[in-house]
Design a protein around this motif. Structure first.
Motif, PDB file in Angstrom:
ATOM      1  N   ASP A   1       0.813  -1.210   0.000  1.00 34.74           N
ATOM      2  CA  ASP A   1       0.000   0.000   0.000  1.00 34.74           C
ATOM      3  C   ASP A   1       0.852   1.269   0.000  1.00 34.74           C
ATOM      4  O   ASP A   1       0.541   2.238  -0.699  1.00 34.74           O
ATOM      5  CB  ASP A   1      -0.931   0.017   1.223  1.00 34.74           C
ATOM      6  N   HIS A   2       1.937   1.279   0.762  1.00 35.12           N
ATOM      7  CA  HIS A   2       2.730   2.500   0.914  1.00 35.12           C
ATOM      8  C   HIS A   2       3.705   2.734  -0.234  1.00 35.12           C
ATOM      9  O   HIS A   2       4.354   3.784  -0.291  1.00 35.12           O
ATOM     10  CB  HIS A   2       3.499   2.461   2.235  1.00 35.12           C
TER      11      HIS A   2
ATOM     12  N   THR B   1      15.639   8.268  -6.699  1.00 36.69           N
ATOM     13  CA  THR B   1      14.717   7.839  -5.637  1.00 36.69           C
ATOM     14  C   THR B   1      15.202   8.229  -4.239  1.00 36.69           C
ATOM     15  O   THR B   1      14.749   7.658  -3.243  1.00 36.69           O
ATOM     16  CB  THR B   1      14.475   6.315  -5.687  1.00 36.69           C
ATOM     17  N   GLU B   2      16.131   9.185  -4.173  1.00 35.76           N
ATOM     18  CA  GLU B   2      16.623   9.711  -2.893  1.00 35.76           C
ATOM     19  C   GLU B   2      17.362   8.665  -2.054  1.00 35.76           C
ATOM     20  O   GLU B   2      17.504   8.809  -0.842  1.00 35.76           O
ATOM     21  CB  GLU B   2      15.474  10.325  -2.078  1.00 35.76           C
ATOM     22  N   THR B   3      17.830   7.623  -2.698  1.00 35.36           N
ATOM     23  CA  THR B   3      18.600   6.597  -1.992  1.00 35.36           C
ATOM     24  C   THR B   3      20.006   7.134  -1.729  1.00 35.36           C
ATOM     25  O   THR B   3      20.660   7.633  -2.643  1.00 35.36           O
ATOM     26  CB  THR B   3      18.660   5.313  -2.834  1.00 35.36           C
ATOM     27  N   ASP B   4      20.478   7.018  -0.485  1.00 44.02           N
ATOM     28  CA  ASP B   4      21.759   7.632  -0.136  1.00 44.02           C
ATOM     29  C   ASP B   4      22.796   6.633   0.366  1.00 44.02           C
ATOM     30  O   ASP B   4      23.818   7.007   0.934  1.00 44.02           O
ATOM     31  CB  ASP B   4      21.578   8.742   0.898  1.00 44.02           C
TER      32      ASP B   4
ATOM     33  N   GLY C   1      10.029  -2.048  -0.915  1.00 44.84           N
ATOM     34  CA  GLY C   1      10.448  -0.656  -0.960  1.00 44.84           C
ATOM     35  C   GLY C   1      11.691  -0.323  -0.158  1.00 44.84           C
ATOM     36  O   GLY C   1      12.191   0.798  -0.244  1.00 44.84           O
ATOM     37  N   GLN C   2      12.226  -1.266   0.614  1.00 47.21           N
ATOM     38  CA  GLN C   2      13.385  -0.941   1.450  1.00 47.21           C
ATOM     39  C   GLN C   2      14.689  -1.008   0.678  1.00 47.21           C
ATOM     40  O   GLN C   2      15.556  -0.147   0.845  1.00 47.21           O
ATOM     41  CB  GLN C   2      13.470  -1.875   2.657  1.00 47.21           C
TER      42      GLN C   2
ATOM     43  N   GLN D   1       8.760   4.805  -5.009  1.00 47.81           N
ATOM     44  CA  GLN D   1       9.667   4.068  -4.128  1.00 47.81           C
ATOM     45  C   GLN D   1      10.784   4.995  -3.661  1.00 47.81           C
ATOM     46  O   GLN D   1      11.258   5.848  -4.418  1.00 47.81           O
ATOM     47  CB  GLN D   1      10.265   2.862  -4.856  1.00 47.81           C
ATOM     48  N   TYR D   2      11.189   4.818  -2.421  1.00 51.72           N
ATOM     49  CA  TYR D   2      12.299   5.574  -1.848  1.00 51.72           C
ATOM     50  C   TYR D   2      13.154   4.617  -1.013  1.00 51.72           C
ATOM     51  O   TYR D   2      13.182   4.702   0.208  1.00 51.72           O
ATOM     52  CB  TYR D   2      11.782   6.740  -0.997  1.00 51.72           C
TER      53      TYR D   2
END
Length: 226
Positions: free
Chosen positions: A24-25, A89-92, A56-57, A30-31
């Motif tokens: 759902d989230h 996707t703002e993945t750091d 999504g993780q 995806q982030y």
């Protein structure tokens, strides 16, 4: 259709039943927290090695030899598979995951030491690894066993892939880059399936890493620093 596909579909029924409401989230975007670059080896269960079952993780990439680069008309660049989450996707966090007894590293070692050839598609992959591993092969002690040589080169390959991420102008400066080795062959001191951190942002000195991160000091280990 063979029984393997039927068995996989049956297993997917259980998965779908368990995960029906868990997307759902992430329906619209995806982030992920991290992108992991793993070897495609069937023994490396990319999400399970982190205990992850959360959609999504993790943004997971896989290829033989856990490579972060691809060859283009512009030369060798960070693969779009790896770069996409870091840029869009703002993945750091980027984690390069090598593993003990890696077949791609073994094939590259054999190519460099005895001229082993293979099918063109596999040779292409070996050709991406070979330039990075050549100096590592040259640095191996003459009396090191074949198995020990391969596992040292697994670390060396992870280091080179970390370097490629750190040196790429396409990777944002704020991205944390970590290199690890997954051990299921009793090569390191620890349990089978344990992750051993060998490189943080290019630092490979285990003593310094333990001092810098005392809360996870037991997770740092290396077989070799050439």
């Amino acid at each position: 259709m063979n029984d393997t596909v039927r068995d996989l579909l049956a297993a997917n029924d259980a998965h779908a039943a368990a995960f029906d409401s868990r997307f759902d989230h992430v329906q619209d975007a995806q982030y992920p927290d991290a992108v992991t670059v793993c070897c495609s080896d069937s023994r490396v269960l990319q999400d399970h090695i982190w205990g992850n079952d959360e959609p999504g993780q993790l943004f997971t990439c896989a290829n033989i030899g856990n490579r972060v680069i691809q060859r283009t008309d512009h030369g060798e660049v960070v693969s779009g598979d790896v770069l996409y989450p870091l840029v869009h996707t703002e993945t750091d966090t980027a984690i390069v995951v090598g593993h003990t007894g890696c077949g791609a590293v073994t094939a590259t070692y054999d190519h460099l030491t005895s001229g082993l050839s293979d099918a063109p598609g596999i040779e292409h992959c070996i050709g991406l690894l070979a330039p990075a591993l050549e100096a590592g092969v040259d640095a191996l002690a003459d009396d090191v066993s074949r198995a020990a040589a391969i596992n040292r080169l697994v670390e060396y390959n992870v280091d080179r892939q970390v370097d490629a991420l750190l040196e790429s102008p396409d990777v944002p400066d704020h991205v944390d880059v970590v290199g690890v080795v997954y051990d299921f062959q009793d090569v390191y001191d620890g349990r089978r399936g344990e992750i051993h951190v060998i490189n943080v942002a290019g630092e490979t000195d285990v003593s310094l890493l333990k001092e810098s991160y005392p809360d996870i000091a037991d997770r740092f280990d290396r077989l070799w620093t050439p």
